[in-house]
Design a protein around this motif. Structure first.
Motif, PDB file in Angstrom:
ATOM      1  N   CYS A  16       0.823  -1.209   0.000  1.00  0.00           N
ATOM      2  CA  CYS A  16       0.000   0.000   0.000  1.00  0.00           C
ATOM      3  C   CYS A  16       0.855   1.257   0.000  1.00  0.00           C
ATOM      4  N   THR A  17       1.955   1.209  -0.728  1.00  0.00           N
ATOM      5  CA  THR A  17       2.822   2.371  -0.829  1.00  0.00           C
ATOM      6  C   THR A  17       2.054   3.559  -1.392  1.00  0.00           C
ATOM      7  N   LEU A  19      -1.290   5.762  -1.963  1.00  0.00           N
ATOM      8  CA  LEU A  19      -2.487   6.054  -1.183  1.00  0.00           C
ATOM      9  C   LEU A  19      -3.719   5.354  -1.758  1.00  0.00           C
ATOM     10  N   HIS A  22      -3.739   1.835  -0.662  1.00  0.00           N
ATOM     11  CA  HIS A  22      -4.062   1.757   0.765  1.00  0.00           C
ATOM     12  C   HIS A  22      -5.571   1.860   0.968  1.00  0.00           C
ATOM     13  N   ARG A  23      -6.179   2.837   0.332  1.00  0.00           N
ATOM     14  CA  ARG A  23      -7.628   3.022   0.463  1.00  0.00           C
ATOM     15  C   ARG A  23      -8.388   1.801  -0.039  1.00  0.00           C
ATOM     16  N   TYR A  26      -7.909  -1.143   2.435  1.00  0.00           N
ATOM     17  CA  TYR A  26      -8.667  -0.933   3.674  1.00  0.00           C
ATOM     18  C   TYR A  26     -10.164  -1.159   3.416  1.00  0.00           C
ATOM     19  N   CYS A  38      -1.066  -4.301   5.851  1.00  0.00           N
ATOM     20  CA  CYS A  38      -0.365  -3.920   4.626  1.00  0.00           C
ATOM     21  C   CYS A  38       1.096  -3.635   4.936  1.00  0.00           C
ATOM     22  N   ALA A  40       4.227  -0.930   3.253  1.00  0.00           N
ATOM     23  CA  ALA A  40       4.378   0.254   2.407  1.00  0.00           C
ATOM     24  C   ALA A  40       5.841   0.670   2.395  1.00  0.00           C
ATOM     25  N   GLU A  49       1.693  -2.157   8.741  1.00  0.00           N
ATOM     26  CA  GLU A  49       0.539  -1.552   9.411  1.00  0.00           C
ATOM     27  C   GLU A  49      -0.580  -2.585   9.528  1.00  0.00           C
ATOM     28  N   SER A  92       1.810  -0.610  14.163  1.00  0.00           N
ATOM     29  CA  SER A  92       2.663  -0.122  13.082  1.00  0.00           C
ATOM     30  C   SER A  92       4.116  -0.330  13.488  1.00  0.00           C
TER      31      SER A  92
END
Length: 130
Positions: A16-17, A19, A22-23, A26, A38, A40, A49, A92
């Motif tokens: 998820c490097t 954004l 990542h979204r 999630y 994930c 990153a 994370e 994290s």
């Protein structure tokens, strides 16, 4: 994402490097009622994370958080990571030198979170949080 209640293997931990990634990851976790996990890239290193707020289920008990924190501290002492934050619903850790090591640790902590939640559900504590 895995079947609800199932941890991901290291190979399936999403990167998820970006954004947008990542979204999306999630959102998939929430849709599948799964614990989000994930890795990153951060410069030359990697971050792990995990977020248990992405799914329903019990909060991780304090005893389990103590075990997870102890494992994270061991990683810091071994210079595997430079910093780790461990809470009942969020983990994290950073700065892993390799993507593979970040994936391995992410998968291990993901499995531990699922295991602790399943154990806590099966054997509830008398000191359950309000």
């Amino acid at each position: 994402m895995s079947t609800p209640g199932m941890p991901l293997s290291a190979a399936l931990i999403p990167d998820c490097t970006e954004l947008k990634a990542h979204r999306a990851a999630y959102k998939r976790a929430k849709t599948n009622d799964a614990i989000f996990v994930c890795i990153a890239r951060q410069g030359r290193r990697w971050k792990v994370e995990l977020d248990a707020m992405s799914c329903s289920g019990p909060i991780i008990p304090d005893e389990a958080v103590t075990v997870l924190r102890s494992a994270a501290e061991a990683l810091v002492l071994a210079d595997t990571v430079t910093q780790a934050n461990i809470a009942a619903d969020y983990i994290s850790m950073w700065a892993f030198e390799s993507e593979q090591r970040a994936r391995e640790i992410a998968a291990a902590f993901h499995a531990a979170l699922y295991g602790f939640r399943q154990l806590y559900t099966a054997v509830p504590s008398k000191r359950r949080r309000p």
